[in-house]
Design a protein around this motif. Sequence first.
Motif, PDB file in Angstrom:
ATOM      1  N   VAL A  86       2.541  -1.564   4.384  1.00 55.03           N
ATOM      2  CA  VAL A  86       2.939  -2.769   3.650  1.00 55.03           C
ATOM      3  C   VAL A  86       1.799  -3.238   2.745  1.00 55.03           C
ATOM      4  CG1 VAL A  86       3.609  -5.187   3.870  1.00 55.03           C
ATOM      5  CG2 VAL A  86       4.648  -3.464   5.355  1.00 55.03           C
ATOM      6  N   GLN A  87       0.585  -3.158   3.228  1.00 55.38           N
ATOM      7  CA  GLN A  87      -0.567  -3.498   2.396  1.00 55.38           C
ATOM      8  C   GLN A  87      -0.588  -2.653   1.120  1.00 55.38           C
ATOM      9  OE1 GLN A  87      -4.152  -3.116   4.829  1.00 55.38           O
ATOM     10  NE2 GLN A  87      -4.388  -5.336   4.867  1.00 55.38           N
ATOM     11  N   ASN A  88      -0.327  -1.356   1.257  1.00 59.26           N
ATOM     12  CA  ASN A  88      -0.333  -0.472   0.093  1.00 59.26           C
ATOM     13  C   ASN A  88       0.768  -0.843  -0.893  1.00 59.26           C
ATOM     14  OD1 ASN A  88      -2.426   0.866   1.311  1.00 59.26           O
ATOM     15  ND2 ASN A  88      -1.250   2.687   1.870  1.00 59.26           N
ATOM     16  N   GLY A  89       1.938  -1.198  -0.367  1.00 57.18           N
ATOM     17  CA  GLY A  89       3.021  -1.622  -1.242  1.00 57.18           C
ATOM     18  C   GLY A  89       2.720  -2.951  -1.900  1.00 57.18           C
ATOM     19  N   LEU A  90       2.166  -3.866  -1.121  1.00 55.99           N
ATOM     20  CA  LEU A  90       1.859  -5.206  -1.622  1.00 55.99           C
ATOM     21  C   LEU A  90       0.789  -5.163  -2.709  1.00 55.99           C
ATOM     22  CD1 LEU A  90       2.928  -8.025  -0.930  1.00 55.99           C
ATOM     23  CD2 LEU A  90       1.077  -8.239   0.738  1.00 55.99           C
ATOM     24  N   ALA A  91      -0.084  -4.168  -2.651  1.00 55.39           N
ATOM     25  CA  ALA A  91      -1.141  -4.038  -3.658  1.00 55.39           C
ATOM     26  C   ALA A  91      -0.563  -3.776  -5.047  1.00 55.39           C
ATOM     27  CB  ALA A  91      -2.090  -2.916  -3.266  1.00 55.39           C
ATOM     28  N   LEU A  92       0.674  -3.293  -5.109  1.00 58.24           N
ATOM     29  CA  LEU A  92       1.315  -3.026  -6.398  1.00 58.24           C
ATOM     30  C   LEU A  92       2.004  -4.260  -6.974  1.00 58.24           C
ATOM     31  CD1 LEU A  92       2.810   0.520  -5.699  1.00 58.24           C
ATOM     32  CD2 LEU A  92       0.627  -0.101  -6.745  1.00 58.24           C
ATOM     33  N   VAL A  93       2.005  -5.355  -6.226  1.00 62.31           N
ATOM     34  CA  VAL A  93       2.508  -6.643  -6.736  1.00 62.31           C
ATOM     35  C   VAL A  93       1.327  -7.381  -7.340  1.00 62.31           C
ATOM     36  CG1 VAL A  93       3.628  -8.812  -6.145  1.00 62.31           C
ATOM     37  CG2 VAL A  93       4.283  -6.710  -4.942  1.00 62.31           C
ATOM     38  N   PRO A  94       1.386  -7.728  -8.618  1.00 58.40           N
ATOM     39  CA  PRO A  94       0.245  -8.409  -9.247  1.00 58.40           C
ATOM     40  C   PRO A  94      -0.153  -9.671  -8.488  1.00 58.40           C
ATOM     41  CG  PRO A  94       1.829  -7.714 -10.916  1.00 58.40           C
ATOM     42  CD  PRO A  94       2.473  -7.455  -9.587  1.00 58.40           C
ATOM     43  N   ASP A  95      -1.459  -9.911  -8.376  1.00 63.05           N
ATOM     44  CA  ASP A  95      -1.980 -11.014  -7.565  1.00 63.05           C
ATOM     45  C   ASP A  95      -1.535 -12.381  -8.063  1.00 63.05           C
ATOM     46  OD1 ASP A  95      -3.260  -9.330  -5.806  1.00 63.05           O
ATOM     47  OD2 ASP A  95      -5.175  -9.383  -6.878  1.00 63.05           O
ATOM     48  N   ASP A  96      -1.251 -12.505  -9.346  1.00 62.81           N
ATOM     49  CA  ASP A  96      -0.893 -13.815  -9.907  1.00 62.81           C
ATOM     50  C   ASP A  96       0.612 -14.028  -9.958  1.00 62.81           C
ATOM     51  OD1 ASP A  96      -0.339 -11.930 -11.820  1.00 62.81           O
ATOM     52  OD2 ASP A  96      -1.305 -12.996 -13.482  1.00 62.81           O
ATOM     53  N   THR A  97       1.372 -13.184  -9.251  1.00 61.99           N
ATOM     54  CA  THR A  97       2.832 -13.282  -9.291  1.00 61.99           C
ATOM     55  C   THR A  97       3.344 -14.339  -8.326  1.00 61.99           C
ATOM     56  OG1 THR A  97       2.974 -10.931  -9.811  1.00 61.99           O
ATOM     57  CG2 THR A  97       4.988 -11.992  -9.070  1.00 61.99           C
ATOM     58  N   ASP A  98       4.248 -15.181  -8.808  1.00 60.87           N
ATOM     59  CA  ASP A  98       4.969 -16.107  -7.949  1.00 60.87           C
ATOM     60  C   ASP A  98       6.366 -15.555  -7.698  1.00 60.87           C
ATOM     61  OD1 ASP A  98       2.979 -18.088  -7.652  1.00 60.87           O
ATOM     62  OD2 ASP A  98       3.434 -18.847  -9.659  1.00 60.87           O
ATOM     63  N   GLY A  99       6.926 -15.873  -6.560  1.00 61.17           N
ATOM     64  CA  GLY A  99       8.252 -15.379  -6.225  1.00 61.17           C
ATOM     65  C   GLY A  99       8.321 -14.989  -4.768  1.00 61.17           C
ATOM     66  N   VAL A 100       9.303 -14.164  -4.450  1.00 61.83           N
ATOM     67  CA  VAL A 100       9.544 -13.747  -3.069  1.00 61.83           C
ATOM     68  C   VAL A 100       9.403 -12.237  -2.974  1.00 61.83           C
ATOM     69  CG1 VAL A 100      11.301 -13.557  -1.252  1.00 61.83           C
ATOM     70  CG2 VAL A 100      11.048 -15.692  -2.538  1.00 61.83           C
ATOM     71  N   VAL A 101       8.784 -11.800  -1.885  1.00 59.32           N
ATOM     72  CA  VAL A 101       8.715 -10.371  -1.579  1.00 59.32           C
ATOM     73  C   VAL A 101       9.342 -10.145  -0.212  1.00 59.32           C
ATOM     74  CG1 VAL A 101       6.345 -10.581  -0.676  1.00 59.32           C
ATOM     75  CG2 VAL A 101       7.231  -8.339  -1.333  1.00 59.32           C
ATOM     76  N   GLY A 102      10.233  -9.170  -0.146  1.00 57.49           N
ATOM     77  CA  GLY A 102      10.824  -8.795   1.130  1.00 57.49           C
ATOM     78  C   GLY A 102      10.243  -7.479   1.610  1.00 57.49           C
ATOM     79  N   VAL A 103      10.322  -7.254   2.903  1.00 59.83           N
ATOM     80  CA  VAL A 103       9.922  -5.972   3.496  1.00 59.83           C
ATOM     81  C   VAL A 103      11.103  -5.489   4.333  1.00 59.83           C
ATOM     82  CG1 VAL A 103       8.259  -4.724   4.899  1.00 59.83           C
ATOM     83  CG2 VAL A 103       7.509  -6.716   3.575  1.00 59.83           C
ATOM     84  N   HIS A 104      11.509  -4.239   4.096  1.00 58.90           N
ATOM     85  CA  HIS A 104      12.723  -3.728   4.740  1.00 58.90           C
ATOM     86  C   HIS A 104      12.493  -2.327   5.264  1.00 58.90           C
ATOM     87  CE1 HIS A 104      17.037  -3.727   5.539  1.00 58.90           C
ATOM     88  NE2 HIS A 104      17.126  -2.523   4.986  1.00 58.90           N
ATOM     89  N   ASP A 105      13.101  -2.033   6.415  1.00 66.63           N
ATOM     90  CA  ASP A 105      13.055  -0.693   6.983  1.00 66.63           C
ATOM     91  C   ASP A 105      13.917   0.247   6.138  1.00 66.63           C
ATOM     92  OD1 ASP A 105      11.518  -1.572   9.198  1.00 66.63           O
ATOM     93  OD2 ASP A 105      13.353  -2.242  10.218  1.00 66.63           O
ATOM     94  N   GLY A 106      13.345   1.372   5.748  1.00 66.19           N
ATOM     95  CA  GLY A 106      14.097   2.319   4.933  1.00 66.19           C
ATOM     96  C   GLY A 106      15.313   2.895   5.621  1.00 66.19           C
TER      97      GLY A 106
END
Length: 221
Positions: A86-106
């Motif tokens: 999840v950390q690796n995926g989250l690193a691809l979200v720009p740090d200054d982004t506002d909004g919602v991020v979900g995490v889901h089992d493939g």
Amino acid sequence: MDYIIIVAGGKGLRMGGDIPKQFLPVGGIPVLMRTMMRFHEYSPELQIILVLPKTQQEYWNSLCRQHQFNIPYILADGGKTRFHSVQNGLALVPDDTDGVVGVHDGVRPFVSVETIARCYDEARQSGAVVPVIPVVETVRHLDADGVSHTVPRDEYRLVQTPQCFSIQLLKAANEQPYNDGFTDDASVVESFGHEIRLVEGNRENIKLTTPGDMKMAEMLI
């Protein structure tokens, strides 16, 4: 802008075969593709980040060509644990982004669009939410001495995904050092000191883990 991080790092050992469970076909379409299609159905504007082990990416790319799969996504490398993936995926979200991020089992391809919407809508209000379903079986607690007793099942819920959070909250929570208590993303955020809200999930949103689950999946299709 909203994101979904789809984590697919299973080796498929409990399936009894060599092909990782996320790549097995259900109704002729690989499980992982069905999962991604469901989130694309919820919102074509949702930014999809797929987290896969490096050793599985070539096979995944061949499946995409075979099935002419063209839903856009960003690919991230899987980590040592789910937390690190999840950390690796989250690193691809720009740090200054506002909004919602979900995490889901493939390997949860049957999450309903309604469940996804409830999760994202609540996360915009409270910052942290998980979908749950009631426990319908009787539950017994087993103590260290091997003695068991019934517990009130109406006090318990079964947790599903997607687990959705404010982007800034999840990024901050994931800066914590890893510990074995991080069983899911909600536990990471809870450890950071933030309350987790609950919304209704859907019972078909099962995690495909065993051959019996795959038979159920074919019935659901």
